[in-house]
Design an enzyme around this catalytic site. Structure first.
Site, PDB file in Angstrom:
ATOM      1  N   ASP A 198      -8.722   2.089 -45.419  1.00 27.47           N
ATOM      2  CA  ASP A 198      -8.479   1.454 -46.786  1.00 27.47           C
ATOM      3  C   ASP A 198      -6.851   1.426 -47.168  1.00 27.47           C
ATOM      4  OD1 ASP A 198     -11.135   1.138 -47.704  1.00 27.47           O
ATOM      5  OD2 ASP A 198     -11.377   3.404 -47.704  1.00 27.47           O
TER       6      ASP A 198
ATOM      7  N   TYR B  23     -16.271   1.618 -53.669  1.00 27.79           N
ATOM      8  CA  TYR B  23     -15.924   3.086 -53.592  1.00 27.79           C
ATOM      9  C   TYR B  23     -14.733   3.446 -54.507  1.00 27.79           C
ATOM     10  CZ  TYR B  23     -18.506   6.518 -50.482  1.00 27.79           C
ATOM     11  OH  TYR B  23     -19.479   7.179 -50.126  1.00 27.79           O
TER      12      TYR B  23
ATOM     13  N   GLY C  82      -4.616  -1.219 -49.580  1.00 23.18           N
ATOM     14  CA  GLY C  82      -3.488  -0.733 -50.225  1.00 23.18           C
ATOM     15  C   GLY C  82      -3.821   0.286 -51.522  1.00 23.18           C
TER      16      GLY C  82
ATOM     17  N   HIS D 197     -15.705   9.435 -43.708  1.00 29.58           N
ATOM     18  CA  HIS D 197     -14.478   9.314 -44.534  1.00 29.58           C
ATOM     19  C   HIS D 197     -13.312  10.099 -44.123  1.00 29.58           C
ATOM     20  CE1 HIS D 197     -16.186   7.033 -48.026  1.00 29.58           C
ATOM     21  NE2 HIS D 197     -17.298   7.796 -47.699  1.00 29.58           N
TER      22      HIS D 197
END
Length: 758
Positions: free
Chosen positions: A354, A438, A359, A492
């Site tokens: 991500d 997300y 960015g 994650h």
């Protein structure tokens, strides 16, 4: 799933112009506002770390366009423009002089895409000359930079403008209104040039995979209705080049599941009984702000913001004994990997980096007062740019406020009944990024006892898919969250870069990192009752020895210590300890593309000596070329450089495994993950002992009626206790008894009964 030959119809270029992209960006996502070239977004630059102004962004793009035109390059697409931060040495020298010497050179860096192929240019522009001019111009082939918001919008437009795509939607899904479709763009597959060729992309290009969904209404949660197709587009040629879908006839999940205010009101209605809870600071906040410099409760720090990392902290220190003691020179989030666990085609390439791909600053939200942030708020704007090199300001990108955090410390002497208690207050610095489905909230917390906490809050929507062929109603690599609707297993992983300074005015030039483990003592004469355990500390003196994992069984922590400064009471080096959370392993095999590029997540601690070139643990760009551009943290640490009393940089990886729940749907309650940095022998005692006594006079006891002030009739006293319960200020902040209270309505002084010191 079958690969299907796709149409290569060119998209109408008149529909894809930059001005349309900016307009669409503002209408659909609204994270940033375009600024005219004459407007300064952040005002005059008082410090070398201040973000670029609008004038500086325009000057940078103008200088690059002029230089490119001399080389015969008539079209440049600006991927990112940002401040080129001064080197650590130059910055330390400038700050050591109390800003009395000449400031480091003011530079900007621009990353630009060339019109064709896998080529980018990195340019550095000198902003102090008139006019600003290009200092360096480096072209690199075999590289693609991050996916911008313009790219995301263009990818969807390319899909919808392609005749083959339209025919597929009509013939396979009976969808003729393409406006109902949403195409979520993810960087596609090959993370290196060789791998991209192996995927069938023999020609250079900018490949994006799009997961496709359909809306039941304009405000519908389209993630409830995924299609069984993945589309690959090439952005530079503006073509659909490939797609996959199931062999069998499609089943589109039809059950609506919404969180939009209008639809929740229609479909579910609202709960009742929730009354206002206000955060009120009648005398204002306890922090002060001078430009981008912050002071609060002995803490001081400087903030900046850039397109990649978002919020960055600099020169974090704590006032002790009349001086600011350095703690952290620079800290930020530098990478995130989100590997999905479904190995079946086409999901084997479903993985996001991500920070590198999108960015965090470029995708930051404009925060809303009273919604994202409560209390007395100070906002900092963020400066980014669009693809034409024009400045874009993200208003209220960073939120700062202070909040109550319960009990800081307390003790009651049971023999006398005397109680001492202090409430904890913390300073919060935060921003929120939206990356496709997300949301990530990034929070720095500073406590009055010298502790620092970093927390990520994960929320937003699950990235859904239809059930795979032959899978039945029990997904093997996900959770069933609705009829035929699958939420895939994923992880994650976050990596922060902590350039610690720990009482070293040279920015941590002579620090050592050690590991502390607890272990039970063996049975024997020294442990006759079998209850002994001890802690053992081991210095991590070289890079390979400092590649470590969390170990809950040994209560493992890591210390960053300064051997040159000793605690005056214990003689031990002053230190801060990194307290990690329990973190799972990354389940992708090390040989996989996820595992190789995301190697930083395979271990929870890496330590390297400071280097200006070593910034991004998974590399600089989503598609990497050979040589330096393929280097990351694994290559850096293979040098096995010395770390003893060195300028150590900490890379801490932490994360969660997300086995989705139906309760995570349709929008996910925030999941929390993070770590603490706490002083370890840094102070001589609890540094929060000097917090003054105080009672919150707006608090009231449930069930006790409010009586009126006998002088003015204002309801500020209780019938049971003459102490005021609201709108009352104490005239005695330091004594053991608070015996005088003033009514702030009429000013009349009232005496109360003594109580224990609070």
């Amino acid at each position: 799933m079958l690969p299907i030959g796709a149409s290569h119809d060119d998209v109408d270029s008149s529909k894809q112009g930059p001005s349309r992209m900016v307009s669409q960006l503002l209408q659909l996502l609204n994270p940033a506002t375009k600024l005219p070239s004459t407007v300064s977004a952040v005002g005059h630059c008082d410090h070398p770390l201040d973000p670029l102004t609008a004038e500086e962004v325009n000057a940078t793009s103008d200088a690059c366009k002029t230089y490119g035109a001399k080389l015969g390059i008539q079209s440049l697409r600006f991927n990112a423009i940002a401040l080129e931060e001064p080197t650590k040495a130059d910055l330390l020298q400038y700050e050591a002089s109390k800003m009395q010497i000449e400031a480091p050179q003011r530079l900007a860096t621009a990353i630009m895409q060339l019109p064709t192929g896998d080529s980018i240019v990195e340019a550095v522009v000198d902003l102090q000359v008139e006019p600003p001019s290009v200092m360096s111009w480096d072209q690199t082939d075999g590289v693609q930079p991050m996916v911008t918001l313009d790219d995301c919008l263009e990818a969807e437009d390319i899909c919808k403008a392609d005749r083959g795509f339209a025919q597929l939607m009509r013939d396979r899904y009976d969808i003729t209104d393409l406006a109902t479709l949403a195409c979520d763009p993810w960087y596609y597959g090959g993370r290196y040039s060789k791998e991209a060729a192996e995927l069938g992309h023999k020609e250079a290009g900018r490949y994006i995979q799009c997961f496709v969904y359909v809306r039941a209404s304009p405000d519908d949660n389209f993630y409830a209705h995924p299609l069984d197709v993945v589309i690959v587009v090439e952005l530079q040629s503006k073509k659909v080049v490939q797609w996959w879908h199931h062999k069998a006839n499609p089943i589109i999940p039809t059950l609506n599941s919404n969180f939009h205010t209008k639809l929740v009101e229609q479909e579910r209605g609202w709960r009742t009984g929730l009354k206002p809870l206000n955060v009120v600071q009648p005398e204002g906040p306890s922090f002060s702000v001078d430009g981008n410099m912050i002071s609060w409760q002995k803490w001081s720090m400087r903030v900046s913001f850039n397109y990649r990392e978002g919020l960055v902290l600099h020169t974090v220190g704590y006032e002790d004994g009349g001086r600011i003691r350095p703690i952290m020179h620079r800290g930020s989030m530098v990478e995130i990997i989100v590997p999905y666990g479904d190995p079946r085609s086409p999901f084997q390439h479903k993985c996001a980096f991500d920070v590198m791909d999108y960015g965090l600053g470029a995708t930051a939200n404009s925060l809303e007062l009273g919604c994202d942030c409560l209390g007395h708020i100070k906002y900092f704007d963020g400066m980014v740019n669009n693809s034409r090199g024009e400045p874009m300001i993200i208003k209220k990108a960073v939120c700062m406020h202070e909040e109550d955090y319960g009990t800081l410390w307390k003790h009651t002497e049971y023999r006398t009944g005397h109680s001492e208690v202090r409430r904890s207050r913390r300073l919060v610095l935060s921003f929120i990024s939206t990356i496709a489905n997300y949301e990530y909230g990034f929070y720095w917390y500073f406590y009055q006892d010298g502790s620092i906490q970093y927390e990520v809050k994960l929320t937003g929507c699950l990235s859904t898919s239809v059930m795979s062929e032959g899978e039945g109603m029990d997904p093997t690599h996900g959770t069933l969250i609705g009829p035929h609707l699958n939420a895939q297993l994923h992880q994650h992983y976050f990596c922060v870069r902590l350039d610690m300074s720990v009482d070293d005015p040279d920015g941590g030039a002579a620090l050592t990192v050690s590991e502390v483990n607890c272990e039970p003592e063996p049975l024997g004469p020294d442990n006759p009752h079998a209850i002994g355990f001890c802690s053992k500390e081991t210095d991590l003196t070289h890079e390979l020895a400092a590649i470590r994992n969390v170990n809950v069984e040994s209560s493992r922590i890591w210390k960053i210590k300064n051997e040159g400064v000793r605690n005056r009471l214990t003689g031990a080096p002053v230190a801060y300890k990194l307290m990690p959370a329990a973190t799972p392993p990354m389940y992708a095999h090390p040989s996989s593309s996820h595992g190789r590029r995301g190697i930083f997540a395979a271990k929870h601690l890496w330590v390297t000596p400071h280097s200006e070139e070593e910034r991004w643990p998974a590399g600089m760009f989503p598609l990497q070329g050979p040589g330096e551009y393929a280097r990351g943290i694994l290559e850096w640490t293979r040098q096995d450089r010395n770390l003893a009393e060195a300028d150590c940089v900490i890379w801490h990886s932490f994360g969660v495994t997300h086995i989705p729940r139906i309760e995570d749907w349709p929008v996910m309650p925030a999941e929390h993950v993070g770590f603490f940095l706490k002083p370890f022998g840094f102070f001589d005692a609890n540094p929060s002992l000097d917090i003054p006594v105080g009672r919150n006079m707006t608090s009231r006891e449930h069930g006790v009626p409010i009586a009126a002030c006998p002088s003015c009739g204002s309801k500020t006293h209780t019938s049971k206790n003459p102490h005021p319960m609201m709108h009352i200020k104490s005239t005695d902040h330091g004594g053991r008894q608070l015996t005088h209270q003033d009514c702030t309505v009429c000013g009349t002084n009232h005496s109360g009964t003594p109580h224990s010191r609070l």
